[in-house]
Design an enzyme around this catalytic site. Sequence first.
Site, short mmCIF file in Angstrom:
data_model
loop_
_atom_site.label_atom_id
_atom_site.label_comp_id
_atom_site.label_asym_id
_atom_site.label_seq_id
_atom_site.Cartn_x
_atom_site.Cartn_y
_atom_site.Cartn_z
N ASP A 41 -15.91 17.09 -14.81
CA ASP A 41 -15.03 17.07 -15.92
C ASP A 41 -13.91 17.13 -15.67
O ASP A 41 -13.60 18.77 -14.78
CB ASP A 41 -15.75 17.60 -16.60
N THR B 42 -10.68 13.16 -19.25
CA THR B 42 -9.82 14.11 -18.59
C THR B 42 -9.11 14.43 -17.24
O THR B 42 -8.32 14.74 -17.66
CB THR B 42 -10.88 15.33 -19.29
N THR B 43 -9.95 13.82 -16.44
CA THR B 43 -9.36 12.99 -15.32
C THR B 43 -8.43 12.62 -15.38
O THR B 43 -6.92 12.09 -15.02
CB THR B 43 -10.20 13.04 -14.13
N ASP C 162 -19.81 15.24 -23.83
CA ASP C 162 -17.94 14.42 -22.98
C ASP C 162 -18.86 12.51 -24.05
O ASP C 162 -18.12 12.23 -24.70
CB ASP C 162 -18.54 13.82 -22.28
#
Length: 534
Positions: free
Chosen positions: A67, A100-101, A402
């Site tokens: 994550d 988020t990446t 997530d």
Amino acid sequence: MAAPAVLLPSTSSKTESYVDNKRKEDIRQANIVAARAVADAVRTSLGPKGMDKMISTASGEVIITNDGATILNKMEVLQPAAKMLVELSKSQDATAGDGTTTVVVIAGALLKQCLSLLSAGIHPTVISDSLHKAAVKAVDVLTAMAVPVELSDRESLVKSASTSLNSKVVSQYSTLLAPLAVDAVLSVVDPLKPDLVDLRDVKIVKKLGGTVDDTELVKGLVFDKKASHAAGGPTRIENAKIAVIQFQISPPKTDIEQSIVVSDYTQMDRILKEERNYILGMIKKIKATGCNVLLIQKSILRDAVTDLSLHYLAKAKILVVKDVERDEIEFITKTLNCLPIANIEHFRVEKLGYADLVEEASLGDGKIVKITGIKDMGRTTTVLVRGSNQLVLDEAERSLHDALCVVRCLVNKRFLIAGGGAPEIELSRQLGAWAKVLHGMEGYCVRSVAEALEVIPYTLAENAGLNPIAIVTELRNRHAQGEINAGINVRKGQITNILEENVVQPLLVSTSAITLATECVRMILKIDDIVTVR
């Protein structure tokens, strides 16, 4: 690139002032290089075939995760501009929960393009304004290619949740965890406020032992504690009447630090007798309301329960769960639809919660207390996560979070969009076409933004071990022929229609990734000096 120091003709002839432009260029460059280093660190963990990172903290704790937000959060970043990228992934985590990446990788690619634009001599403000225009246009393009979805369409929700889980360590369990996440979110959605979901209403309880396959959704409450067994109290109660109490069932102490001197043994007996009577009086009041399950909040001042009181409670056939954390009280009372009781004088029937069954079950090496069949249950739900070791457990919890966020996004903004690099390539194509219409520097900057967006499909292909250049070129070709939803199918290693392959994500994830990334890059561009204040 660096301008020499210039001698300016100043108003007063006595002092000549030097303006040094080289330093500003250097600082901007240093900021961009530092921020790109952070982006490159998480780039390899993008997509379903992305690698995982092992983070070893100073305290010796080890975290294995995929994550982006977790990786960046745990990294010790010192450079102020690089810190902005960490904040960027945090804000994406707060807004959308997933991607988020992606957001950090996009920001890194935009910065790379900005560096070449700056060295071409374009002013930072011009680049910044063009970035803003491109971002607004990008959101329009994305919205145009989105597919509306209804909350009753459970299949689409499960598809998007499993897409989010596919890039995680626990991807092989996505068939189990995705429907679980969807059911959890749908069970806490309030019909009166259908577009608000509070993820605090979904409680995740982690228990070592078993495998991730044993993860289950519990309609009710789960305590990661055992019922107190002192003096043979009951461990299973049907038709339970449950009280959540915030006072202590133990003899009172003096308010200030003082000692009582007892001179002879008759006084000693009296003290003990008084203590017994005090506790018995309390327990009689509790029993009078018909209450047979007590959840006792952890106490700081004195013991919440003593051996004596536990003995009497067991005699009264009352099941006791002690040391309930203070921050769990709100969740418990909401679920049980009861009120916390702060004082024995306020102990009344109407403050109790009712459930069909309260029992203690043994799980793995420990025991848990389960409350099921709650009457008038509040809109909450509990997920019991199992795992073979602590690392897998933690990662399963993060992945589940997530997936829950993805479903929450869909509840907030009910549109789906294709995954697998399809939206990014489509954006790149449309922005590239739009750049030709614009005049002057703007067109040049927008074209760079279009090129930067190709980093997502490029990285996806690269992480999957495909030939990135061939794949991206073929992808562009397909989109130019009008196949909007063509994307990289990582499992087959070729380009297919991604919507048909069920690789979907919420529109909110993509739009917020692009707006947040451009915002962050614009801020980094505008900085021309770092002033350290001691």
